[in-house]
Design a protein around this motif. Structure first.
Motif, PDB file in Angstrom:
ATOM      1  N   GLY A 282       0.786  -1.229   0.000  1.00 33.96           N
ATOM      2  CA  GLY A 282       0.000   0.000   0.000  1.00 33.96           C
ATOM      3  C   GLY A 282       0.817   1.277   0.000  1.00 33.96           C
ATOM      4  N   TYR A 283       2.133   1.164   0.039  1.00 35.99           N
ATOM      5  CA  TYR A 283       3.016   2.327   0.024  1.00 35.99           C
ATOM      6  C   TYR A 283       3.626   2.470  -1.365  1.00 35.99           C
ATOM      7  N   SER A 284       3.937   3.706  -1.743  1.00 33.76           N
ATOM      8  CA  SER A 284       4.471   3.990  -3.069  1.00 33.76           C
ATOM      9  C   SER A 284       5.753   4.800  -2.968  1.00 33.76           C
ATOM     10  N   THR A 285       6.536   4.724  -4.043  1.00 31.15           N
ATOM     11  CA  THR A 285       7.750   5.524  -4.145  1.00 31.15           C
ATOM     12  C   THR A 285       7.992   5.882  -5.595  1.00 31.15           C
ATOM     13  N   ILE A 286       8.737   6.941  -5.799  1.00 30.96           N
ATOM     14  CA  ILE A 286       9.271   7.289  -7.116  1.00 30.96           C
ATOM     15  C   ILE A 286      10.776   7.134  -7.012  1.00 30.96           C
ATOM     16  N   ILE A 287      11.342   6.389  -7.939  1.00 27.96           N
ATOM     17  CA  ILE A 287      12.787   6.142  -7.936  1.00 27.96           C
ATOM     18  C   ILE A 287      13.460   7.185  -8.825  1.00 27.96           C
ATOM     19  N   ARG A 288      14.526   7.774  -8.296  1.00 33.74           N
ATOM     20  CA  ARG A 288      15.298   8.770  -9.047  1.00 33.74           C
ATOM     21  C   ARG A 288      16.777   8.390  -9.004  1.00 33.74           C
ATOM     22  N   TYR A 289      17.505   8.900  -9.965  1.00 34.13           N
ATOM     23  CA  TYR A 289      18.948   8.693  -9.999  1.00 34.13           C
ATOM     24  C   TYR A 289      19.630   9.887  -9.346  1.00 34.13           C
ATOM     25  N   SER A 290      20.551   9.616  -8.424  1.00 31.45           N
ATOM     26  CA  SER A 290      21.330  10.677  -7.787  1.00 31.45           C
ATOM     27  C   SER A 290      22.704  10.717  -8.447  1.00 31.45           C
ATOM     28  N   ALA A 291      22.970  11.770  -9.212  1.00 29.38           N
ATOM     29  CA  ALA A 291      24.277  11.921  -9.859  1.00 29.38           C
ATOM     30  C   ALA A 291      25.364  12.151  -8.812  1.00 29.38           C
ATOM     31  N   ASP A 292      25.011  12.836  -7.719  1.00 27.38           N
ATOM     32  CA  ASP A 292      25.999  13.090  -6.663  1.00 27.38           C
ATOM     33  C   ASP A 292      26.476  11.801  -6.017  1.00 27.38           C
ATOM     34  N   ASP A 293      25.528  10.892  -5.748  1.00 22.25           N
ATOM     35  CA  ASP A 293      25.866   9.638  -5.066  1.00 22.25           C
ATOM     36  C   ASP A 293      26.049   8.473  -6.033  1.00 22.25           C
ATOM     37  N   GLU A 294      25.718   8.690  -7.305  1.00 21.94           N
ATOM     38  CA  GLU A 294      25.807   7.665  -8.342  1.00 21.94           C
ATOM     39  C   GLU A 294      25.048   6.392  -7.961  1.00 21.94           C
ATOM     40  N   CYS A 295      23.788   6.601  -7.527  1.00 22.26           N
ATOM     41  CA  CYS A 295      22.944   5.463  -7.184  1.00 22.26           C
ATOM     42  C   CYS A 295      21.480   5.854  -7.349  1.00 22.26           C
TER      43      CYS A 295
ATOM     44  N   VAL B 204      17.781   6.353  -5.712  1.00 23.82           N
ATOM     45  CA  VAL B 204      17.262   6.722  -4.392  1.00 23.82           C
ATOM     46  C   VAL B 204      15.748   6.824  -4.443  1.00 23.82           C
ATOM     47  N   GLY B 205      15.138   6.633  -3.285  1.00 26.62           N
ATOM     48  CA  GLY B 205      13.700   6.759  -3.189  1.00 26.62           C
ATOM     49  C   GLY B 205      13.293   7.129  -1.779  1.00 26.62           C
ATOM     50  N   HIS B 206      12.079   7.629  -1.659  1.00 21.36           N
ATOM     51  CA  HIS B 206      11.451   7.952  -0.378  1.00 21.36           C
ATOM     52  C   HIS B 206      10.013   7.488  -0.465  1.00 21.36           C
ATOM     53  N   VAL B 207       9.486   6.972   0.633  1.00 14.27           N
ATOM     54  CA  VAL B 207       8.082   6.558   0.665  1.00 14.27           C
ATOM     55  C   VAL B 207       7.230   7.810   0.548  1.00 14.27           C
ATOM     56  N   LEU B 208       6.284   7.778  -0.372  1.00 18.46           N
ATOM     57  CA  LEU B 208       5.428   8.930  -0.653  1.00 18.46           C
ATOM     58  C   LEU B 208       4.152   8.915   0.181  1.00 18.46           C
ATOM     59  N   GLY B 209       3.615  10.089   0.424  1.00 16.37           N
ATOM     60  CA  GLY B 209       2.291  10.215   1.003  1.00 16.37           C
ATOM     61  C   GLY B 209       2.203   9.991   2.499  1.00 16.37           C
ATOM     62  N   ILE B 210       3.336   9.999   3.197  1.00 18.00           N
ATOM     63  CA  ILE B 210       3.303   9.865   4.656  1.00 18.00           C
ATOM     64  C   ILE B 210       4.075  11.022   5.275  1.00 18.00           C
ATOM     65  N   ASN B 211       3.798  11.311   6.539  1.00 17.80           N
ATOM     66  CA  ASN B 211       4.488  12.402   7.229  1.00 17.80           C
ATOM     67  C   ASN B 211       5.877  11.991   7.704  1.00 17.80           C
ATOM     68  N   ASP B 212       6.075  10.714   7.997  1.00 14.98           N
ATOM     69  CA  ASP B 212       7.383  10.234   8.428  1.00 14.98           C
ATOM     70  C   ASP B 212       8.326  10.191   7.228  1.00 14.98           C
ATOM     71  N   ILE B 213       9.622  10.259   7.490  1.00 15.02           N
ATOM     72  CA  ILE B 213      10.612  10.227   6.418  1.00 15.02           C
ATOM     73  C   ILE B 213      11.211   8.831   6.362  1.00 15.02           C
ATOM     74  N   VAL B 214      10.989   8.149   5.242  1.00 10.35           N
ATOM     75  CA  VAL B 214      11.502   6.802   5.025  1.00 10.35           C
ATOM     76  C   VAL B 214      12.201   6.811   3.668  1.00 10.35           C
ATOM     77  N   GLY B 215      13.526   6.761   3.693  1.00 12.15           N
ATOM     78  CA  GLY B 215      14.317   6.782   2.468  1.00 12.15           C
ATOM     79  C   GLY B 215      15.150   5.523   2.323  1.00 12.15           C
ATOM     80  N   PHE B 216      15.657   5.298   1.119  1.00  5.70           N
ATOM     81  CA  PHE B 216      16.440   4.093   0.815  1.00  5.70           C
ATOM     82  C   PHE B 216      17.196   4.322  -0.484  1.00  5.70           C
TER      83      PHE B 216
END
Length: 113
Positions: A9-22, A24-36
């Motif tokens: 039931g959770y969603s994310t948008i995956i993006r490329y980080s040129a700075d980190d060369e990997c 990255v994503g964050h769980v969308l639609g919630i107040n808490d911060i959940v990144g990976f």
């Protein structure tokens, strides 16, 4: 091509980080911060699922209710004329404005996908 993922039931948008060369994503639609992050699609999917599972487990351990991504309620501000047109269209099709809008929005998403 889609850069979104869903899990439990959770969603994310995956993006490329040129700075980190990997990836990255964050769980969308919630107040808490959940990144990976991850270095491949396979890794980022595993990291996303692991992050959601960890978030849910952490909330359970602390006795907190996890944020729900979306409540299912949307408040729109419409010009009165548009509101009237939509309500009339829904009534002409024999349903409520809410049901008509849900059906119409589902069709729009399906066409867009």
């Amino acid at each position: 091509m889609s850069n979104t993922m869903q899990y439990k039931g959770y969603s994310t948008i995956i993006r490329y980080s040129a700075d980190d060369e990997c990836l990255v994503g964050h769980v969308l639609g919630i107040n808490d911060i959940v990144g990976f992050h991850g270095n491949s699609v396979k890794e980022i999917r595993k990291a996303f699922e692991k992050a959601v599972d960890f978030y849910l487990e952490s909330c359970a351990k602390m006795g907190h209710e996890p944020n729900k991504p979306y409540s299912g309620r949307v408040t729109l501000r419409l010009p009165p004329e548009l509101h009237a047109q939509l309500a009339i269209q829904a009534e002409m099709e024999g349903g409520s404005l809410n049901n008509w809008m849900v059906t119409t929005l589902k069709k729009a998403i399906e066409q867009h996908a």
